[in-house]
Design an enzyme around this catalytic site. Structure first.
Site, PDB file in Angstrom:
ATOM      1  N   HIS A  95     -77.471 -15.527 106.582  1.00  0.00           N
ATOM      2  CA  HIS A  95     -76.341 -16.352 107.006  1.00  0.00           C
ATOM      3  C   HIS A  95     -76.842 -17.313 108.093  1.00  0.00           C
ATOM      4  O   HIS A  95     -76.583 -17.135 109.287  1.00  0.00           O
ATOM      5  CB  HIS A  95     -75.205 -15.474 107.528  1.00  0.00           C
ATOM      6  CG  HIS A  95     -74.621 -14.570 106.495  1.00  0.00           C
ATOM      7  ND1 HIS A  95     -74.045 -15.031 105.335  1.00  0.00           N
ATOM      8  CD2 HIS A  95     -74.528 -13.204 106.449  1.00  0.00           C
ATOM      9  CE1 HIS A  95     -73.614 -14.008 104.614  1.00  0.00           C
ATOM     10  NE2 HIS A  95     -73.904 -12.892 105.266  1.00  0.00           N
ATOM     11  N   ASP A 110     -68.594  -0.401  99.796  1.00  0.00           N
ATOM     12  CA  ASP A 110     -69.532  -1.406 100.278  1.00  0.00           C
ATOM     13  C   ASP A 110     -70.747  -1.451  99.352  1.00  0.00           C
ATOM     14  O   ASP A 110     -70.659  -1.937  98.241  1.00  0.00           O
ATOM     15  CB  ASP A 110     -69.926  -1.074 101.722  1.00  0.00           C
ATOM     16  CG  ASP A 110     -70.534  -2.243 102.457  1.00  0.00           C
ATOM     17  OD1 ASP A 110     -71.225  -3.053 101.828  1.00  0.00           O
ATOM     18  OD2 ASP A 110     -70.335  -2.357 103.688  1.00  0.00           O
ATOM     19  N   ASN A 111     -71.853  -0.918  99.782  1.00  0.00           N
ATOM     20  CA  ASN A 111     -73.091  -1.056  99.013  1.00  0.00           C
ATOM     21  C   ASN A 111     -73.300   0.079  98.016  1.00  0.00           C
ATOM     22  O   ASN A 111     -72.752   1.179  98.167  1.00  0.00           O
ATOM     23  CB  ASN A 111     -74.284  -1.154  99.960  1.00  0.00           C
ATOM     24  CG  ASN A 111     -74.253  -2.442 100.760  1.00  0.00           C
ATOM     25  OD1 ASN A 111     -73.936  -3.494 100.225  1.00  0.00           O
ATOM     26  ND2 ASN A 111     -74.556  -2.363 102.043  1.00  0.00           N
ATOM     27  N   HIS A 149     -77.884  -9.602 105.934  1.00  0.00           N
ATOM     28  CA  HIS A 149     -76.778  -8.980 105.196  1.00  0.00           C
ATOM     29  C   HIS A 149     -77.428  -8.154 104.086  1.00  0.00           C
ATOM     30  O   HIS A 149     -78.238  -7.284 104.359  1.00  0.00           O
ATOM     31  CB  HIS A 149     -75.815 -10.042 104.661  1.00  0.00           C
ATOM     32  CG  HIS A 149     -74.404  -9.545 104.540  1.00  0.00           C
ATOM     33  ND1 HIS A 149     -73.304 -10.327 104.804  1.00  0.00           N
ATOM     34  CD2 HIS A 149     -73.900  -8.338 104.171  1.00  0.00           C
ATOM     35  CE1 HIS A 149     -72.195  -9.633 104.635  1.00  0.00           C
ATOM     36  NE2 HIS A 149     -72.541  -8.419 104.233  1.00  0.00           N
ATOM     37  N   GLU A 173     -76.784  -2.847 107.792  1.00  0.00           N
ATOM     38  CA  GLU A 173     -75.848  -3.379 106.807  1.00  0.00           C
ATOM     39  C   GLU A 173     -76.184  -2.919 105.397  1.00  0.00           C
ATOM     40  O   GLU A 173     -75.299  -2.619 104.614  1.00  0.00           O
ATOM     41  CB  GLU A 173     -75.847  -4.912 106.871  1.00  0.00           C
ATOM     42  CG  GLU A 173     -74.526  -5.555 106.451  1.00  0.00           C
ATOM     43  CD  GLU A 173     -74.172  -5.349 105.003  1.00  0.00           C
ATOM     44  OE1 GLU A 173     -75.083  -5.341 104.137  1.00  0.00           O
ATOM     45  OE2 GLU A 173     -72.968  -5.192 104.708  1.00  0.00           O
ATOM     46  N   ASN A 227     -72.816 -11.888 100.000  1.00  0.00           N
ATOM     47  CA  ASN A 227     -72.740 -10.557 100.598  1.00  0.00           C
ATOM     48  C   ASN A 227     -73.959  -9.726 100.230  1.00  0.00           C
ATOM     49  O   ASN A 227     -74.629  -9.168 101.084  1.00  0.00           O
ATOM     50  CB  ASN A 227     -71.451  -9.860 100.141  1.00  0.00           C
ATOM     51  CG  ASN A 227     -71.152  -8.618 100.934  1.00  0.00           C
ATOM     52  OD1 ASN A 227     -71.940  -7.684 100.955  1.00  0.00           O
ATOM     53  ND2 ASN A 227     -70.001  -8.594 101.600  1.00  0.00           N
ATOM     54  N   ASN A 269     -68.667  -7.063  96.856  1.00  0.00           N
ATOM     55  CA  ASN A 269     -69.551  -6.676  97.947  1.00  0.00           C
ATOM     56  C   ASN A 269     -70.901  -6.231  97.378  1.00  0.00           C
ATOM     57  O   ASN A 269     -71.678  -7.046  96.918  1.00  0.00           O
ATOM     58  CB  ASN A 269     -68.871  -5.567  98.763  1.00  0.00           C
ATOM     59  CG  ASN A 269     -69.461  -5.389 100.138  1.00  0.00           C
ATOM     60  OD1 ASN A 269     -70.664  -5.472 100.326  1.00  0.00           O
ATOM     61  ND2 ASN A 269     -68.615  -5.132 101.112  1.00  0.00           N
TER      62      ASN A 269
END
Length: 316
Positions: free
Chosen positions: A143, A277-278, A124, A65, A177, A232
């Site tokens: 999470h 995303d990242n 995450h 992730e 996130n 994110n």
């Protein structure tokens, strides 16, 4: 029995009011459906492109992730994301290490100490902070079944282990996130959605921009940016003067200037036309960044099935 002129007038007047309302309502609904279909990228096609030879590193069959790289070339990777609404019984979240100085070697899974319950760990985003003594602190989103929290570990690379230090729970840590550490126990984080349960689906489909950025100062938290469309990835510039936030559904990088009180002023939005995303900064060029991104949203949302998403890496 035929209608009287008075009844006909009533019907005509009612239709005169109702028809425009119905037309407007249908137009609004149709526009929203079009926006959702367009956002999900059903019209898009991606052609495979590789800049060079790639090697698939074993150990990440459950996906990776997030990744963050230290200046010395050591990378830490989170794996085993447990997606809401999916059967996650066979997924085990973990943290791994990979040394870019030895790219032909494989990654190493880091072992949690016996005091940490790894079965309740749902990985995450991660962020790494190194103190003045050289200790490596890993801040990891968890999470947990009882609610989101941040886990803090010290990485002992001499025996590839993780020593759990603390768990941070706060009222504004609810749909986390990613995060980026500023100093010990001080960090910014992104809450991608307002809902922290099954209502997330409706929030996404209704295109609500209810995500935010939170600053935690070691004792308390506050929202420092809001109205974001699924924020994110998040990262800091090398001089820590600027904060970068990726909006996954907004398809932008938001650039903020940090003030002395740690509040933010937005100074720029960078459109990417992809579901970013990242964020990882280029160590050789601090003005540039590496971005993980998904050009086709519907394939990304189905990536827990047999079909892989159409993902790509961007250099900005």
């Amino acid at each position: 029995m035929p209608l009287s002129p008075a009844h006909r007038d009533i019907i005509v007047k009612s239709l005169a009011v109702a028809v425009p309302i119905i037309i407007v309502a249908l137009a609004v609904v149709s526009q929203h459906i079009f926006q959702v279909v367009y956002l999900f990228g059903y019209h898009r096609h991606v052609h495979n492109h590789e800049p060079g030879q790639c090697r698939l590193i074993p150990g990440f069959e459950q996906g990776s992730e997030d990744i963050t790289v230290l200046p010395n070339g050591v990378a830490f990777i989170s794996t085993g994301f447990k997606a809401p609404g999916h059967d996650n019984s066979k997924i085990q979240s973990a943290l791994w290490m990979f040394d870019f100085n030895n790219p032909d070697a494989n990654a190493t899974e880091l072992v949690f100490d016996s005091g940490f319950d790894k079965t309740s760990f749902g990985s995450h985003g991660i962020s790494v902070w190194v103190d003045t003594t050289g200790d490596i602190y890993i801040y990891a989103v968890n999470h947990h079944p009882d609610g989101d929290r941040i886990e803090v570990f010290i990485a002992d690379l001499s025996n590839n282990s993780l020593l759990h230090q603390k768990t941070i729970i706060d009222r504004l840590i609810y749909s986390v996130n990613d995060l980026v550490v500023v100093d010990k126990d001080r960090f910014y984080l992104t809450n991608d959605l307002y809902s922290a349960n099954k209502r997330k689906f409706y929030e996404i489909m209704l295109l609500f921009k209810w995500g935010n950025v939170v600053y935690y100062d070691g004792q308390s938290s506050e929202v420092v940016a809001s109205g974001l469309h699924y924020p994110n990835g998040i990262n800091l510039s090398k001089n820590k003067k600027f904060l970068y936030v990726a909006t996954f559904l907004g398809q932008h990088i938001h650039v903020y200037r940090r003030l002395d009180d740690k509040s933010l002023i937005e100074i720029r939005q960078i459109p990417l036309y992809s579901h970013v995303d990242n964020i990882e900064l280029d160590p050789d060029d601090p003005s540039s960044m590496w971005l993980g991104s998904h050009p086709i949203l519907w394939r990304c949302l189905q990536h827990h099935g047999p079909n892989l998403p159409a993902s790509h890496v961007r250099y900005t």
